[in-house]
Design an enzyme around this catalytic site. Structure first.
Site, PDB file in Angstrom:
ATOM      1  N   SER A  88       0.934  -1.133  -0.014  1.00 21.40           N
ATOM      2  CA  SER A  88      -0.024   0.071  -0.111  1.00 21.40           C
ATOM      3  C   SER A  88       0.798   1.291  -0.012  1.00 21.40           C
ATOM      4  O   SER A  88       2.178   1.096   0.272  1.00 21.40           O
ATOM      5  CB  SER A  88      -0.869   0.074   1.301  1.00 21.40           C
ATOM      6  OG  SER A  88      -1.445  -1.014   1.630  1.00 21.40           O
TER       7      SER A  88
ATOM      8  N   ASP B 108       7.930  -8.471  11.825  1.00 23.17           N
ATOM      9  CA  ASP B 108       7.911 -10.029  12.069  1.00 23.17           C
ATOM     10  C   ASP B 108       6.971 -10.245  13.183  1.00 23.17           C
ATOM     11  O   ASP B 108       7.561  -9.997  14.333  1.00 23.17           O
ATOM     12  CB  ASP B 108       9.265 -10.427  12.032  1.00 23.17           C
ATOM     13  CG  ASP B 108       9.274 -11.945  12.064  1.00 23.17           C
ATOM     14  OD1 ASP B 108       8.181 -12.590  11.937  1.00 23.17           O
ATOM     15  OD2 ASP B 108      10.054 -12.573  12.392  1.00 23.17           O
TER      16      ASP B 108
ATOM     17  N   ASP C  64       5.919 -16.236  14.348  1.00 25.48           N
ATOM     18  CA  ASP C  64       7.345 -16.993  14.768  1.00 25.48           C
ATOM     19  C   ASP C  64       6.951 -18.347  14.752  1.00 25.48           C
ATOM     20  O   ASP C  64       5.876 -18.722  15.174  1.00 25.48           O
ATOM     21  CB  ASP C  64       8.287 -16.274  15.685  1.00 25.48           C
ATOM     22  CG  ASP C  64       9.025 -15.129  15.324  1.00 25.48           C
ATOM     23  OD1 ASP C  64       9.110 -14.764  14.203  1.00 25.48           O
ATOM     24  OD2 ASP C  64       9.097 -14.295  16.355  1.00 25.48           O
TER      25      ASP C  64
END
Lengths: 128, 814
Positions: B278, B350, B353
């Site tokens: 975006s 992140d 995990d």
């Protein structure tokens, strides 16, 4: 003609309030009541239901510029022709109506026709 | 006797035919029921035209009358007298246009698709349940409902949706229900939560941990450091390097001495598209023609019909906001009010995990963590399957999260005890609704930061501009407090040092307010420079779009809404500009055949613009893509024999192409010969031009970019005839105008703040979800042309405006 009018009118009315499959009992009962020969009963049922479906589907098709039917006619697929979809719609309704009227007519004939073999000797009938 | 036989056979045939035509057969609709002009799809078509210009609806549970006006794009402008009625009306009116879509997505996210379509989608259902979407939705909802304000919003929205569902009959239900032959079921706030979790999956449900672990196992840490660096060579971060922190960072947990990644050959499946991204940007009043800030946003998502977004104006005491909502969830997600405007792009932090586990034994009842055996929680999922008995599926949960990939199904792995647990922010409770509730009402910068503080997932770059001359951007969400590179590889699930050990305090999330350069922007690139004290991720979206946006914004003065619209439609290819001259210089034209040479000449003349009619991008994209594939396939593809690995990024590949002509990676290990970069470049070009020739004939207008790219907008259920195919649009992946084959700007908005705010916007679809409505796809042509509609923003419900077409009143049912 009377059978056709009866199916056309009665089924048309019933379908406004009841599920589509009401055409089966309506055409079957009408076929039993008024059907004279199988062929004519089928035609009357086919036309009685098919014409109703043709008229209503055609009306919607004309009213709405066929925006949805154009899409459905690509899904089915009928090359995107809404009018072809109107015809297919009518044929499907007509087939059910025709078969039901035919079944009704033949059921009555079976009930009314005198048995050709005596009931006491069913084996003879079955073995021939 | 024959009389009876034929009568009975015909009757049976009639009954069977009626039954068949009334029943869904495999994927086929029940044709009689569906085609019946009295109750089937023809009636849906009929309902489309019955849109009264004025009417009063009596709805159960409304407290006060609500005024609704529809504009010529079929956007409802809702004026209520309290929050309850406002969100009730939003629920009712959204459902009126989009019920099937919102219900369908809630089914997908809830792992309930098989209920609608049967066993064919059983694996999809298992996947979403095992990913814990319903688990995360339930947890988030329970937390959100503790807040009385949000509880009112969610329950009244749900009541509104149900009020609409209550008006439906088998005859009037939306088209897709008829096609798939099922009935709408009642709504509940959990479905709203599921839809937000689906967005979280779409935007943060990817993970390269396993692919990176495999690369590490195959090539060792030195190669991984070289090819997968923690910060790109070319970057233009969202929060510019050197931005003062303004806070004292927390200590970060220590990297465990044992840090080395586990290896695995398991492959995550069903990941969302990597190309989702975006743009958003805002310029200060100092750079604008009006002297007030301007803000723009275009979130890139899969291009679908019905549209992902639904425009709405929501007004009640304390709020008057215009924006786009996600059908099935209340509030405006991106929008503006009289004082402020805001928008979002995705943050590629992140937040997912994977932990390698050690089980006590094959029964998997206990796992080893922190020096002792801990119990595994078993959750039995009951999946209802249409036309078949229910299926039961057991999902194992550790304290990390669910064990998603249960490879008992794959015999060649059955002897390995290794299972992976997933840790993901989408499973944590946060109050995203409160964020949007507050943003809808925000009057200034302080309101905006207060709104962001409760936001969890999916993390977004929240851009902001206000009437008081502030512009700002916060990459914002729940970010785990990690040691450097934690989660770059698969983690050790037995050692608590590998667990997530806290969160970056919300106030210390990256941010920049009123920077000297006079603008803020984001395009999914790195959130910060390397000077930010916390680790967010080693890899973000490519720098191309962000860099192009920043380059152009830096040069702009006297900015108008149209300048920002033009920037949203910018088709310049930064990547082509960077590498094409180098690639062309490596090709000797006399090595090309007569048929290949015109393509080469086209590229030499190309100005790097991805215009719909340009031929350059067609050749370059295929050439460059083929080149990278040939460069890395032998080392990181299946041929390398180390399981699924990801190839190095475009940024790293470009460094190799530009400056490392003798790199060991250029040689194709699968051939005895030793390939050179020149050979690789030439062969890739020849492959590209030859295959384009086969596809389109000799170089000519057939090779135009729009033709090759073929952007399609498909119906969500991919029904033929219900989408728009082959749009004539430029742009592409990595281009500011990020319109690729199936993804693109799902809402383009530009807002000019000032004494009287004015918004502009368009999305590639329409307000209605009814495929028979003119409002199903009426905005696509405007969108394709790169234009925006002026948005109708009313101050009063009775304000005259020539674009208003209908005025409705909603009143409490007696």
């Amino acid at each position: 003609m009377r059978l056709f009018l009866l199916i056309f009118g009665l089924a048309g009315l019933a379908q406004f309030f009841l599920p589509w499959w009401i055409i089966t009992p309506v055409a079957l009962a009408a076929g039993a009541a008024l059907g004279r020969t199988g062929g004519r009963a089928f035609l009357a049922g086919f036309a009685g239901i098919g014409l109703g479906w043709l008229l209503v589907a055609g009306w919607e098709q004309a009213q709405n510029a066929g925006r949805l039917s154009h899409r459905v006619a690509q899904l089915i697929p009928l090359g995107g022709s809404g009018w072809a979809l109107v015809v297919v719609t009518a044929i499907i309704g007509g087939l059910v109506g025709g078969l039901a009227a035919l079944a009704g007519c033949w059921l009555r004939q079976a009930v009314l026709t005198p048995r050709q073999a005596p009931a006491a000797k069913p084996d003879q009938v079955l073995t021939h | 006797m024959w009389q009876w036989i034929k009568a009975i056979l015909t009757t049976l045939l009639t009954l069977v035919l009626t039954w068949v035509l009334n029943t869904r057969q495999g994927e086929l609709p029940p044709f009689g029921k569906f085609l019946s002009p009295f109750g089937g799809f023809w009636q849906t078509d009929a309902a489309t035209n019955e849109f009264p210009a004025a009417q009063t609806l009596r709805l159960p549970g409304l407290q006060q009358p609500v005024q609704v006006r529809y504009d010529d794009r079929h956007v409802p402008h809702i004026f209520a007298q309290n929050d309850h009625d406002l969100y009730y009306a939003q629920g009712y009116l959204t459902a009126q246009d989009r019920l099937w879509q919102m219900d369908f997505i809630a089914h997908v996210a809830g792992g309930r698709l098989s209920e609608i379509v049967g066993p064919a989608r059983l694996e999809t259902d298992r996947f979403f349940r095992r990913m814990g979407l319903p688990y995360g939705a339930r947890k988030s909802l329970d937390a959100a409902m503790q807040d009385p304000v949000v509880r009112t919003v969610l329950t009244s929205y749900s009541d509104g949706v149900n009020a609409y569902i209550g008006t439906l009959t088998p005859r009037t239900k939306p088209f897709e229900y008829k096609l798939l032959d099922y009935a709408p079921e009642s709504w509940e706030p959990l479905k709203s939560a599921l839809i937000l979790k689906y967005m979280a999956f779409d935007l943060s449900g990817r993970s390269d941990d396993l692919r990176m672990s495999n690369a590490l196992g195959k090539y060792g840490p030195a190669v991984v450091r070289d090819l997968f660096p923690d910060y790109p060579q070319r970057e233009d971060p969202i929060v510019p390097t050197g931005t003062p922190l303004g806070f004292k960072p927390l200590p970060v947990p220590a990297t465990p001495p044992s840090f080395q990644a586990a290896m695995s050959n398991k492959t995550p499946q069903n990941e969302p598209d990597a190309e989702l991204g975006s743009n958003n940007f805002a310029v200060s009043g100092a750079k604008s023609a009006s002297g007030f800030p301007l803000l723009a946003n275009d979130p890139h998502l899969q291009l679908n019909l019905p549209s992902i977004w639904y425009q709405v104006q929501l007004a009640a005491p304390g709020v008057n906001v215009y924006g786009v909502s996600i059908p099935g969830t209340p509030l405006a997600i991106i929008g503006f009010n009289e004082r402020v405007a805001w928008g979002v792009t995705n943050v590629a932090a992140d937040v997912m995990d994977w932990y390698q586990l050690k089980f006590k034994d094959g029964s998997m009842r206990e796992y080893w963590h922190d020096g002792r055996w801990k119990p595994v929680r078993r959750v039995v999922e009951r999946i209802v399957v249409r036309g078949q008995p229910d299926r039961l599926d057991t999902v194992l949960y550790t304290h990390h999260g669910p064990i998603v990939y249960d490879h008992d199904e794959k015999p060649f792995l059955s002897q390995t005890p290794i299972r992976h647990a997933m840790r993901w922010t989408a499973h944590d409770a946060a109050n995203e609704y409160l964020t949007f509730y507050r943003l809808n009402r925000a009057q200034n910068y302080a309101d905006y930061t207060a709104a962001l503080a409760t936001y969890g997932s999916p993390a977004q770059n929240f851009i902001f501009a206000d009437q008081q001359q502030n512009i700002a951007i916060w990459p914002n969400g729940s970010f785990p407090l990690k040691w450097k590179d934690q989660g770059k590889f698969i983690l050790d699930g037995t050692d608590p040092a590998y667990d997530w050990q806290g969160w970056i305090p919300a106030a210390q999330n990256p941010h920049v307010k009123n920077p000297a350069r006079g603008f803020v922007s984001s395009a999914n690139q790195s959130s910060t420079g390397p000077d930010y004290p916390y680790y967010l991720n080693w890899s973000f979206g490519g720098w191309d779009r962000g860099h192009r946006i920043n380059e152009r914004l830096a040069r702009m003065t006297g900015v108008t809404p149209d300048s920002l619209r033009m920037l949203q439609n910018d088709n310049f290819g930064i990547n082509a500009q960077l590498v094409l001259p180098r690639l062309l210089s490596l090709v000797k034209p006399d090595q090309l055949s007569a048929a290949q040479r015109p393509a080469f000449e086209q590229l030499r003349r190309w100005n790097y613009y991805y215009e719909a009619d340009a031929v350059g991008p067609t050749i370059f994209e295929l050439w460059y893509g083929t080149l990278l594939k040939r460069l890395w396939d032998d080392d990181f593809g299946p041929a390398a024999g180390a399981g699924e690995m990801r190839p190095p990024s475009r940024d790293r590949s470009n460094t190799l192409l530009l400056t490392e002509p003798n790199s060991r990676w250029i040689d194709d290990r699968r051939t005895p010969a030793r390939e050179t970069l020149d050979q690789l470049v030439l062969q890739s070009l020849q492959f590209a031009t030859d295959s384009l020739q086969r596809k389109f004939g000799p170089v000519g207008p057939e090779w135009r970019w729009a033709h090759q790219k073929s952007t399609d907008i498909l119906h969500m259920a991919q029904l033929p005839g219900f989408g728009r195919m082959d749009l004539n649009v430029g742009g592409g992946a990595g281009i500011v105008n990020a319109t690729s084959e199936r993804n693109g700007p799902s809402w383009r908005m530009v807002v000019a703040l000032g004494p009287r705010v004015q918004g502009y916007g368009v999305f590639p679809g329409g307000q209605s979800g009814n495929p028979g409505s003119v409002y199903y796809d009426d905005m696509i042509d405007t969108w394709s042309a790169g234009k925006l509609d002026e948005l109708v923003f009313l101050r009063r419900p009775d304000e005259p405006n020539p674009r208003l077409q209908a005025a409705w009143t909603l009143q409490a049912a007696k």
